[in-house]
Scaffold this active site. Structure first.
Site, PDB file in Angstrom:
ATOM      1  N   CYS A 113      -7.024 -40.671 -18.808  1.00 52.39           N
ATOM      2  CA  CYS A 113      -7.531 -42.055 -18.749  1.00 52.39           C
ATOM      3  C   CYS A 113      -7.147 -42.759 -17.449  1.00 52.39           C
ATOM      4  CB  CYS A 113      -7.013 -42.845 -19.939  1.00 52.39           C
ATOM      5  SG  CYS A 113      -7.512 -42.136 -21.507  1.00 52.39           S
ATOM      6  N   HIS A 252      -5.889 -50.453 -18.907  1.00 54.76           N
ATOM      7  CA  HIS A 252      -6.661 -49.443 -19.634  1.00 54.76           C
ATOM      8  C   HIS A 252      -6.880 -49.931 -21.061  1.00 54.76           C
ATOM      9  CE1 HIS A 252      -8.116 -45.832 -21.306  1.00 54.76           C
ATOM     10  NE2 HIS A 252      -6.991 -45.465 -21.891  1.00 54.76           N
ATOM     11  N   ASN A 282     -12.005 -46.844 -26.455  1.00 54.18           N
ATOM     12  CA  ASN A 282     -11.352 -46.232 -25.295  1.00 54.18           C
ATOM     13  C   ASN A 282     -12.363 -45.327 -24.582  1.00 54.18           C
ATOM     14  OD1 ASN A 282      -9.823 -44.675 -23.549  1.00 54.18           O
ATOM     15  ND2 ASN A 282      -8.160 -44.317 -25.014  1.00 54.18           N
TER      16      ASN A 282
HETATM   17  O1  UT7 Z   1      -6.028 -43.506 -23.572  1.00 54.78           O
HETATM   18  C1  UT7 Z   1      -4.664 -43.176 -23.611  1.00 54.78           C
HETATM   19  C2  UT7 Z   1      -4.361 -42.516 -24.823  1.00 54.78           C
HETATM   20  N1  UT7 Z   1      -4.601 -43.135 -26.076  1.00 54.78           N
HETATM   21  C3  UT7 Z   1      -3.857 -44.115 -26.572  1.00 54.78           C
HETATM   22  O2  UT7 Z   1      -3.236 -44.884 -25.880  1.00 54.78           O
HETATM   23  C4  UT7 Z   1      -3.757 -44.203 -28.066  1.00 54.78           C
HETATM   24  C5  UT7 Z   1      -2.336 -44.400 -28.483  1.00 54.78           C
HETATM   25  N2  UT7 Z   1      -2.100 -44.425 -29.914  1.00 54.78           N
HETATM   26  C6  UT7 Z   1      -2.604 -45.370 -30.746  1.00 54.78           C
HETATM   27  O3  UT7 Z   1      -3.368 -46.222 -30.340  1.00 54.78           O
HETATM   28  C7  UT7 Z   1      -2.171 -45.355 -32.184  1.00 54.78           C
HETATM   29  O4  UT7 Z   1      -1.091 -44.480 -32.331  1.00 54.78           O
HETATM   30  C8  UT7 Z   1      -3.295 -44.979 -33.188  1.00 54.78           C
HETATM   31  C9  UT7 Z   1      -4.329 -46.091 -33.251  1.00 54.78           C
HETATM   32  C10 UT7 Z   1      -3.916 -43.667 -32.782  1.00 54.78           C
HETATM   33  C11 UT7 Z   1      -2.701 -44.819 -34.583  1.00 54.78           C
HETATM   34  O5  UT7 Z   1      -2.060 -46.025 -34.977  1.00 54.78           O
HETATM   35  P1  UT7 Z   1      -0.618 -45.973 -35.639  1.00 54.78           P
HETATM   36  O6  UT7 Z   1      -0.265 -47.346 -35.995  1.00 54.78           O
HETATM   37  O7  UT7 Z   1       0.268 -45.236 -34.681  1.00 54.78           O
HETATM   38  O8  UT7 Z   1      -0.897 -45.172 -36.942  1.00 54.78           O
HETATM   39  P2  UT7 Z   1      -0.176 -43.829 -37.435  1.00 54.78           P
HETATM   40  O9  UT7 Z   1      -0.635 -42.675 -36.644  1.00 54.78           O
HETATM   41  O10 UT7 Z   1       1.286 -44.099 -37.525  1.00 54.78           O
HETATM   42  O11 UT7 Z   1      -0.761 -43.721 -38.900  1.00 54.78           O
HETATM   43  C12 UT7 Z   1      -0.452 -44.668 -39.928  1.00 54.78           C
HETATM   44  C13 UT7 Z   1      -1.258 -44.311 -41.159  1.00 54.78           C
HETATM   45  C14 UT7 Z   1      -1.187 -42.839 -41.524  1.00 54.78           C
HETATM   46  O12 UT7 Z   1      -1.165 -42.741 -42.928  1.00 54.78           O
HETATM   47  P3  UT7 Z   1       0.208 -42.396 -43.681  1.00 54.78           P
HETATM   48  O13 UT7 Z   1       0.668 -41.077 -43.133  1.00 54.78           O
HETATM   49  O14 UT7 Z   1       1.156 -43.523 -43.344  1.00 54.78           O
HETATM   50  O15 UT7 Z   1      -0.188 -42.370 -45.116  1.00 54.78           O
HETATM   51  C15 UT7 Z   1      -2.509 -42.307 -41.032  1.00 54.78           C
HETATM   52  O16 UT7 Z   1      -2.944 -41.178 -41.758  1.00 54.78           O
HETATM   53  O17 UT7 Z   1      -2.642 -44.616 -40.927  1.00 54.78           O
HETATM   54  C16 UT7 Z   1      -3.407 -43.473 -41.282  1.00 54.78           C
HETATM   55  N3  UT7 Z   1      -4.615 -43.450 -40.440  1.00 54.78           N
HETATM   56  C17 UT7 Z   1      -5.751 -44.066 -40.794  1.00 54.78           C
HETATM   57  N4  UT7 Z   1      -6.084 -44.820 -41.863  1.00 54.78           N
HETATM   58  C18 UT7 Z   1      -7.338 -45.311 -41.909  1.00 54.78           C
HETATM   59  C19 UT7 Z   1      -4.782 -42.850 -39.246  1.00 54.78           C
HETATM   60  N5  UT7 Z   1      -6.031 -43.060 -38.797  1.00 54.78           N
HETATM   61  C20 UT7 Z   1      -6.648 -43.816 -39.744  1.00 54.78           C
HETATM   62  C21 UT7 Z   1      -7.949 -44.351 -39.857  1.00 54.78           C
HETATM   63  N6  UT7 Z   1      -8.242 -45.087 -40.949  1.00 54.78           N
HETATM   64  N7  UT7 Z   1      -8.890 -44.165 -38.889  1.00 54.78           N
END
Ligand code: UT7
Length: 325
Positions: A113, A252, A282
């Site tokens: 990115c 970004h 993104n």
């Molecule tokens: O471009 C440069 C690279 N990209 C980034 O900068 C992205 C960086 N990361 C992020 O933006 C975040 O980590 C995400 C948006 C990808 C994820 O958010 P998070 O707050 O870190 O969520 P998490 O991965 O800790 O997941 C929390 C929960 C999980 O469920 P459990 O295990 O707590 O039951 C996931 O399975 O949210 C669940 N989850 C979803 N739920 C509904 C993950 N994706 C989804 C979804 N819808 N799409």
């Protein structure tokens, strides 16, 4: 030494919109989860016959028009992309042919990115070194082609688009600083495993879904906040200014929580940070130049303003630049 200035900016995005409500019908997610965890409402998705060079072409035509420059005057094209048309030749060469840029060299940079800021840094050095005068710097992605639409942790985040800038030698200052960084120890936290020489495409790689983007979101999040803050501060320091002199930060566009954490660390008020994440998601290399184009066209960024760009991505890579617009 010559100064380096932005003379024109343009962007392009496919018409087709994929909204959070569309995702509710496809996977186990909700509009509410996506908006509150990421800030994204919708993203643009290219038709199946569209590649990164096609979106880049449209953005370049607009940037050239904005700069009132003929394609014959362009002596180089640098494209940041992680979704090249092909592994080789470069997307920049395909784009060169589409544009009829007969007097240009052309190559891609792969910096996740941060691709646009890496391309900008290289272009700035070439112009300051005196070997080149007018360069097209492009970020272009069709990320929908490497998305696994069964993986809810990644597919809701990314969209397609392109942004392009004409940057040129100038008698007056423009790009005040530019700095890059990377940490290859994190190479497998955000990647596409197959299709290269380590894991060539095979029946097995397809079966494993190794031709899709994979990401450890939480780790990426943490490192993104740290690197966006430190690289922005370094670019600000190198430019010889202080954060309170910034008129606009264009970070970004990956996650509004990352953007807001960086904003708070830099002690900037909300009105000094530009975001269009809600409408594009993104778009990787394309995110900074698309946002820049919108900031300029909407009047948020005006002539003489000081703008900071910062980006973070796969590799990990990061970069920041301070520009007097
Ligand atoms: O471009 C440069 C690279 N990209 C980034 O900068 C992205 C960086 N990361 C992020 O933006 C975040 O980590 C995400 C948006 C990808 C994820 O958010 P998070 O707050 O870190 O969520 P998490 O991965 O800790 O997941 C929390 C929960 C999980 O469920 P459990 O295990 O707590 O039951 C996931 O399975 O949210 C669940 N989850 C979803 N739920 C509904 C993950 N994706 C989804 C979804 N819808 N799409």
């Amino acid at each position: 030494m010559s100064f380096v200035k932005f003379l024109g900016i343009g962007s392009s995005a496919p018409e087709k919109v994929l909204s959070n409500l569309d995702f509710e019908k496809m996977i186990d997610t909700s509009d509410e989860w996506i908006r509150t965890r990421t800030g994204i409402s919708e993203r643009r998705i290219a038709e199946s016959n569209i590649a990164s060079s096609d979106l880049a072409y449209e953005a370049c035509v607009k940037a050239l028009e904005d700069a009132s420059m003929d394609i014959e005057d362009i002596d180089g094209i640098i494209v940041g992309t992680i979704t090249p048309d092909h592994i080789f030749p470069s997307t920049a060469c395909v784009l060169q042919s589409q544009l009829g840029a007969k007097n240009a060299f052309a190559f891609d940079v792969s910096a996740g990115c941060s691709g646009f800021l890496y391309a900008l840094h290289v272009a700035k050095g070439m112009i300051q070194g005196g070997t080149n005068k007018n360069l097209l710097v492009v970020g272009a992605e069709v990320l929908s082609k490497i998305m696994n639409y069964d993986d809810r942790t990644t597919c809701i985040l990314f969209g397609d688009g392109a942004g392009a800038a004409v940057i040129s030698a100038s008698d007056t200052p423009g790009i005040m600083s530019s700095c890059l960084g990377s940490n290859g120890d994190y190479w497998d936290l955000l990647w596409m495993p197959a299709g290269g020489s380590r894991i060539p495409t095979s029946e097995e790689s397809l079966k494993n879904g190794d031709h899709f983007l994979k990401m450890e979101g939480r780790e990426v999040f943490k490192e993104a906040v740290k690197a966006l803050e430190s690289s922005s501060l370094e670019a600000i320091r190198q430019a010889g200014i202080t954060p309170d002199e910034i008129d606009l930060l264009i970070p970004h566009q990956a996650n509004y929580r990352i953007i807001d954490a960086v904003r708070r660390r830099l002690e900037l008020p909300e009105e000094k940070v530009f975001s269009n994440l809600d409408r594009y998601g993104n778009t990787s290399s394309a995110s900074v130049p698309i946002a820049l184009d919108e900031a300029v066209k909407s009047g948020r960024l005006k002539k003489g303003d000081i703008v900071v760009f910062s980006a973070f991505g796969a590799g990990f890579t990061w970069g920041a630049s301070v520009v007097r617009w």
